[in-house]
Scaffold this active site. Structure first.
Site, PDB file in Angstrom:
ATOM      1  CB  SER A 162      -0.952  -0.078   1.201  1.00 16.24           C
ATOM      2  OG  SER A 162      -1.975   0.856   1.088  1.00 16.24           O
ATOM      3  CG  ASP A 385      -6.313  -2.769  -3.738  1.00 15.81           C
ATOM      4  OD1 ASP A 385      -6.913  -1.967  -2.995  1.00 15.81           O
ATOM      5  OD2 ASP A 385      -5.164  -3.174  -3.511  1.00 15.81           O
ATOM      6  CG  HIS A 413      -5.452  -2.586   0.343  1.00 19.07           C
ATOM      7  ND1 HIS A 413      -4.934  -2.053  -0.823  1.00 19.07           N
ATOM      8  CD2 HIS A 413      -4.850  -1.928   1.356  1.00 19.07           C
ATOM      9  CE1 HIS A 413      -4.050  -1.116  -0.502  1.00 19.07           C
ATOM     10  NE2 HIS A 413      -3.985  -1.020   0.809  1.00 19.07           N
TER      11      HIS A 413
END
Length: 445
Positions: A162, A385, A413
Site C-alpha cells: 500500500s 482493490d 487490498h
C-alpha cells in the site's frame, strides 16, 4: 526466539542535527543462518501505521521461503507507532470524526465542519510543533538508508504494501545504487496530486461497494438482500441516516452518514468483511447502529479502553507534509461534488474534509518517483482493490524506469498471499532478482 527488538536513532532534520532526534522502534525476525541472503526491509502501509508488528508477527505475514532467507527488518516510521516522538493530535475521535453533518443544510452547519477541521489542524501543530514538518516520505526514505548502513549491507531488499509502495519507490529514487530488489504491492499512483489520488481511491471504493451490493442482491441469504434490491435499499438507508442518525451504544454518538461511510470503507478492504457489513446495514434499518459503529471503530483503531492508536493522526500529518497542495475551503467543496459524480454511492459528502487546508506549506514535499538506476522493481496490483485500484498500480509500474507489473485477480487490498502464483512471483524474485524477473503483466488467478 527469532525476533529481536530495539531502537535506532535518526535526526529529525538530516540537514540540521541540532533539531533533535527520533528513536525509531525497530524489530528484526532472524533468517535461518544457513539460508540467509540478507535483510528485507518491510513496511505495512498507511502512511501512519507502525511497522514493527510485521517483523514481530512475520510468521503470519510472509511465506516460509522469505522467513528462511531474510532477516525481516521492520520499524515504526518517524512520527508513528512506538517511535519517539510520535504524532499525537487529539484524543476524542468522536468529536472530530463522528459528529458534524457532511451534507450541511445551512451556513452554520457548514461552518461547524470548517471549524472542526481548523481545530484538528491547530491541535496537530501545537502538540507536535518540534517535528511535524519532518515526518514526510522523503525523510522516511532517508531513515531506510540509515538503517541499511547500520546493518552494514551495501545493497538491501525491500517489500512494501500500500503506502509502503510509495515509500519504497521514493527510497529507490533517492538511493538507487543500494537497491538489491524491491516489491511494491498495492501500489499508489505516484504521478497523482492529492485530489487525483482521492479520485482514484473513491472510485475504487465505489466499485467495491457496487460489487458488495450486487453480491448481496444475488444471495437470498444476505441479511440486506431486500428481494434482490440491496442497491436501492442502501440508497434509502443512507438518505434516512443522513436525515436522522441511528442510535448506537450508550455513551457513544449516534451513527451519522459520516460514521456509516467510514464503516463501509472499513468493510471494503476485504471481501471477508462483507457479511458483517450486510448485517450491520440490516440492523441499522431496524434502529440499531452498533454494527456500523463497530466497523467505524475498527477503521480508527479504537482500543477496548476507548483510546486510539495514533495512526490516523499520523496519516493526516504525513499526507499533508508530502503534498504541496493547500486547497481552499471553496476548492475542497467543489472537489467534493466532482468526487460524488465519480463515486455516487460511496462519496455522499457535499463538502470537503479540509484535511490539509489549514496546514502551513510543506517544507519537503515528496520527490517525483522515477526509480532511475535502481534496476527492475516488481509492482503488484489487484483487480478488485478498493484502496489502491489496479490502475494506480499500473501507473506506478509505468513511472519506474523498470517496473514489472504483476496483476492479481481478487477483491481485496494488496495481492501477496492471495494465491500461489502471487506469492511465488514475489518470493522467487526477492530470492533471485536477476533469475526470476516476472514477465511484465504476469496475471495471477
Amino acid at each position: 526466539g527469532r525476533v529481536e527488538i530495539g531502537t535506532f536513532t535518526v535526526p529529525v532534520d538530516y540537514s540540521d542535527p541540532s533539531k533533535g532526534k527520533f528513536d525509531l522502534d525497530v524489530a528484526r525476525h532472524l533468517a535461518n543462518p544457513k539460508d540467509r541472503i540478507g535483510s528485507l526491509l518491510v513496511n505495512p502501509g498507511g502512511p501512519g501505521f507502525g511497522g514493527t508488528e510485521f517483523a514481530v508477527q512475520a510468521e503470519q505475514v510472509y511465506g516460509d521461503t522469505l522467513l528462511d532467507h531474510f532477516d525481516i527488518v521492520a520499524w515504526d516510521p518517524r512520527g508513528t507507532g512506538q517511535t519517539v516522538p510520535h504524532i499525537d493530535c487529539i484524543s476524542d475521535y468522536d468529536h472530530f470524526f463522528a459528529t458534524g453533518d457532511i451534507t450541511p443544510d445551512d451556513a452554520a452547519e457548514h461552518q461547524q465542519l470548517v471549524d472542526t477541521a481548523k481545530e484538528f489542524t491547530s491541535e496537530c501543530i501545537a502538540n507536535n510543533s518540534a517535528f511535524y514538518q519532518y515526518v514526510g516520505t522523503n525523510n522516511s526514505a532517508r531513515d531506510m538508508d540509515a538503517i541499511r548502513a547500520a546493518l552494514g549491507e551495501p545493497k538491501i531488499s525491500y517489500f512494501g504494501f500500500s503506502y509502503g509502495s510509495e515509500l519504497g519507490a521514493t527510497w529507490a529514487t533517492l538511493f538507487p545504487s543500494t537497491v538489491r530488489a524491491a516489491v511494491l504491492d498495492g501500489a499508489v499512483d505516484p504521478t497523482a496530486n492529492a485530489f487525483e489520488s482521492e479520485k482514484e481511491q473513491v472510485k475504487g471504493f465505489d466499485d467495491s461497494l457496487e460489487a458488495f451490493l450486487r453480491a448481496c442482491s444475488a444471495d437470498a441469504k444476505c441479511p440486506f438482500n431486500h428481494e434482490g434490491h440491496a442497491d436501492t435499499a442502501y440508497d434509502t438507508l443512507t438518505k434516512r441516516i443522513d436525515a436522522s442518525p441511528v442510535p448506537s451504544r450508550p455513551g457513544r454518538p449516534a451513527v451519522t452518514l459520516r460514521v456509516t461511510l467510514t464503516a463501509v470503507a472499513e468493510a471494503m478492504y476485504s471481501q471477508s468483511t462483507w457479511p458483517r457489513l450486510a448485517s450491520a446495514l440490516a440492523d441499522a434499518e431496524n434502529g440499531d447502529g452498533s454494527g456500523l459503529l463497530a466497523l467505524y471503530d475498527e477503521y480508527y483503531q479504537r482500543q477496548k479502553n476507548g483510546t486510539y492508536a495514533n495512526s490516523l493522526e499520523a496519516f493526516e500529518v504525513i499526507s499533508c507534509e508530502d503534498s504541496p497542495d493547500r486547497p481552499t475551503v471553496a476548492q475542497e467543496d467543489a472537489n467534493a461534488l466532482q468526487l460524488h459524480a465519480i463515486a455516487p454511492r460511496f462519496q455522499l459528502s457535499t463538502v470537503g474534509d479540509y484535511a490539509c487546508t489549514f496546514f502551513p506549506p510543506a517544507l519537503d514535499p515528496r520527490i517525483p518517483i522515477t526509480g532511475k538506476g535502481a534496476g527492475p522493481i516488481l509492482v503488484m496490483g489487484t483487480t478488485g482493490d478498493p484502496a489502491t485500484p489496479l490502475e494506480s498500480s499500473r501507473k506506478m509500474a509505468d513511472s519506474l524506469e523498470d517496473g514489472r507489473l504483476v496483476v492479481v485477480v481478487g477483491n481485496q487490498h494488496t495481492g501477496y498471499g492471495v494465491n500461489h502464483c502471487s506469492s511465488t512471483a514475489v518470493e522467487d524474485y526477492l530470492i533471485d532478482p536477476a533469475g526470476h524477473l516476472p514477465a511484465d503483466s504476469l496475471r495471477c488467478g
